[in-house]
Design an enzyme around this catalytic site. Structure first.
Site, short mmCIF file in Angstrom:
data_model
loop_
_atom_site.label_atom_id
_atom_site.label_comp_id
_atom_site.label_asym_id
_atom_site.label_seq_id
_atom_site.Cartn_x
_atom_site.Cartn_y
_atom_site.Cartn_z
N GLY A 1 35.89 34.69 21.69
CA GLY A 1 35.25 35.85 21.07
C GLY A 1 36.33 36.84 20.67
O GLY A 1 37.51 36.47 20.50
N ILE B 1 37.77 39.22 22.41
CA ILE B 1 38.84 39.39 23.40
C ILE B 1 39.74 38.16 23.42
O ILE B 1 40.98 38.27 23.43
CB ILE B 1 38.27 39.71 24.80
CG1 ILE B 1 37.55 41.07 24.76
CG2 ILE B 1 39.36 39.71 25.86
CD1 ILE B 1 36.80 41.44 26.03
N ARG C 1 34.17 36.80 34.07
CA ARG C 1 33.27 37.13 35.16
C ARG C 1 33.56 36.20 36.34
O ARG C 1 33.83 35.01 36.15
CB ARG C 1 31.81 36.94 34.74
CG ARG C 1 31.26 38.03 33.83
CD ARG C 1 31.13 39.38 34.55
NE ARG C 1 30.56 40.43 33.74
CZ ARG C 1 31.26 41.32 33.02
NH1 ARG C 1 32.58 41.28 33.01
NH2 ARG C 1 30.64 42.25 32.33
N GLU D 1 31.67 40.49 43.91
CA GLU D 1 32.30 41.79 43.62
C GLU D 1 31.47 42.87 44.28
O GLU D 1 30.24 42.82 44.14
CB GLU D 1 32.32 42.04 42.11
CG GLU D 1 33.56 41.51 41.46
CD GLU D 1 33.67 41.84 39.98
OE1 GLU D 1 33.25 42.94 39.57
OE2 GLU D 1 34.17 40.99 39.25
N HIS E 1 38.45 44.48 38.82
CA HIS E 1 37.65 44.57 37.58
C HIS E 1 38.05 45.81 36.76
O HIS E 1 37.24 46.70 36.53
CB HIS E 1 36.14 44.61 37.94
CG HIS E 1 35.24 44.24 36.81
ND1 HIS E 1 34.02 43.63 36.99
CD2 HIS E 1 35.36 44.41 35.47
CE1 HIS E 1 33.44 43.43 35.81
NE2 HIS E 1 34.23 43.90 34.87
C1 DGY Z 1 32.77 44.69 30.34
O1 DGY Z 1 32.89 45.44 29.40
O2 DGY Z 1 31.85 43.86 30.40
C2 DGY Z 1 33.73 44.84 31.46
O3 DGY Z 1 33.77 43.71 32.24
C3 DGY Z 1 33.41 46.08 32.28
O4 DGY Z 1 32.32 45.86 33.09
#
Ligand code: DGY
Length: 334
Positions: free
Chosen positions: A159, A161, A241, A270, A289
């Site tokens: 994606g 990122i 995640r 978490e 995180h």
């Molecule tokens: C997101 O933007 O999903 C990050 O993991 C922050 O929770």
């Protein structure tokens, strides 16, 4: 007669400009705690609101929450992931679900590279070594790690990122392979990426970076079998995640040095407690995180999440709507 302002619940003192924006447009009830609001209090707080702004890392909007908040019309997530929301249920109920993509992409990709480099070059171990006063002089075998320049990077989930991680990798002259449901021929061309099956990626990559969303298909994606496919010199980076990786399988692989190391921004569970077995391992770097925790990104997320909520409640289509079907469902309501 004065127009009635929407009532919303906001689960954190989010960074500026979230609260000034929200307070100018809406009646805001705010959780002021420094730890997440307890679940029972959250359910009470949302009982009469038409909108919520929450963190996707701390508040879950499942059936129980949506049954507790029967007036709910907009869920605005501070963050890009929406795995904290029962999306099909929200859509069925015509509840708009919004997120903050785009504005955190580069910050999170920087962080992926920080983890990758730190694990490759054993930086946390090295820093501890100095702090513990064990540094007695230079040694040719001291804290030797893996080389990044020219290595092969495997990106799982391409994606925004993942693509930003690939752009950074190009600067390190890396061969970049990716595994993703949909092929991206344009990026293959412009960034020189190679598409691959997940298994082949795991076999070939020196660095495996997980950037995929958590869904029913990706939960447990990296288990014992997948870790066994990786090279003994390989590093796993998870900025996606925690539940995408089986933590026990990862512990076993790291402990037996079947892979070189792991850098985890996200964990399962978490928050992770200090007693977690993964924290006993020198070859595992864990941070809490903080992928999007750059000051600029957090301010942009705050502005976008507030704007999503204000627009959604004012009957205007929010800039980042995850379930447009919910918008289309009830045109009369807006
Ligand atoms: C997101 O933007 O999903 C990050 O993991 C922050 O929770």
């Amino acid at each position: 007669m004065a127009e009635q302002r929407g009532r919303v619940f906001v689960s954190w003192r989010f960074p500026d400009p979230a609260l000034p924006l929200l307070e100018a447009a809406l009646d805001v009830r705010l959780w002021r705690g420094d730890t997440p609001i307890p679940r029972d209090e959250f359910l009470r707080e949302i009982a009469d609101v038409s909108g919520v702004m929450v963190s996707n890392a701390t508040e879950t909007l499942d059936r129980e929450a949506m049954d507790a908040a029967l007036n709910l019309r907009v869920i605005s997530n501070f963050g890009v992931g929406v795995d904290n929301v029962d999306l099909p249920l929200a859509t069925a109920r015509g509840i708009l679900v919004c997120n903050t993509p785009g504005v955190l992409v580069e910050t999170t990709a920087d962080h992926a590279f920080a983890l990758l480099l730190a694990v490759a070059r054993r930086l946390t171990e090295a820093e501890r070594y100095v702090r513990e006063d064990r540094w007695r002089g230079w040694h040719p075998h001291l804290l030797v790690g893996q080389e990044v320049y020219g290595a092969t990077l495997g990106i799982v989930g391409l994606g925004a990122i993942g693509t930003a991680v690939a752009r950074r990798a190009a600067g390190f002259n890396m061969r970049i392979i990716y595994a993703s449901r949909t092929r991206k021929p344009d990026l293959e061309q412009t960034l020189g990426l190679e598409w691959s099956s997940l298994d082949d990626l795991l076999r070939q990559a020196d660095f495996v970076c997980l950037t995929t969303a958590l869904t029913a298909e990706t939960r447990g994606l990296i288990g014992r079998r997948e870790l066994d496919l990786m090279q003994p010199t390989a590093v796993l980076v998870n900025i996606a995640r925690g539940p995408i990786v089986d933590p026990q399988a990862l512990y076993d692989a790291l402990k037996a040095q079947r892979i070189f190391g792991a850098g985890l921004d996200v964990t399962d569970p978490e928050p992770m407690r200090a007693s977690d077995p993964l924290l006993t391992l020198d070859n595992c770097l864990i941070v809490p995180h903080i992928g999007s925790a750059g000051g600029g990104a957090r301010a942009r997320m705050a502005e976008l999440a507030a704007t999503n909520l204000i627009n959604g409640l004012a009957g205007r289509r929010p800039p980042h709507l995850v379930n447009p079907e919910a918008w289309d469902r009830e045109p009369g309501r807006r």
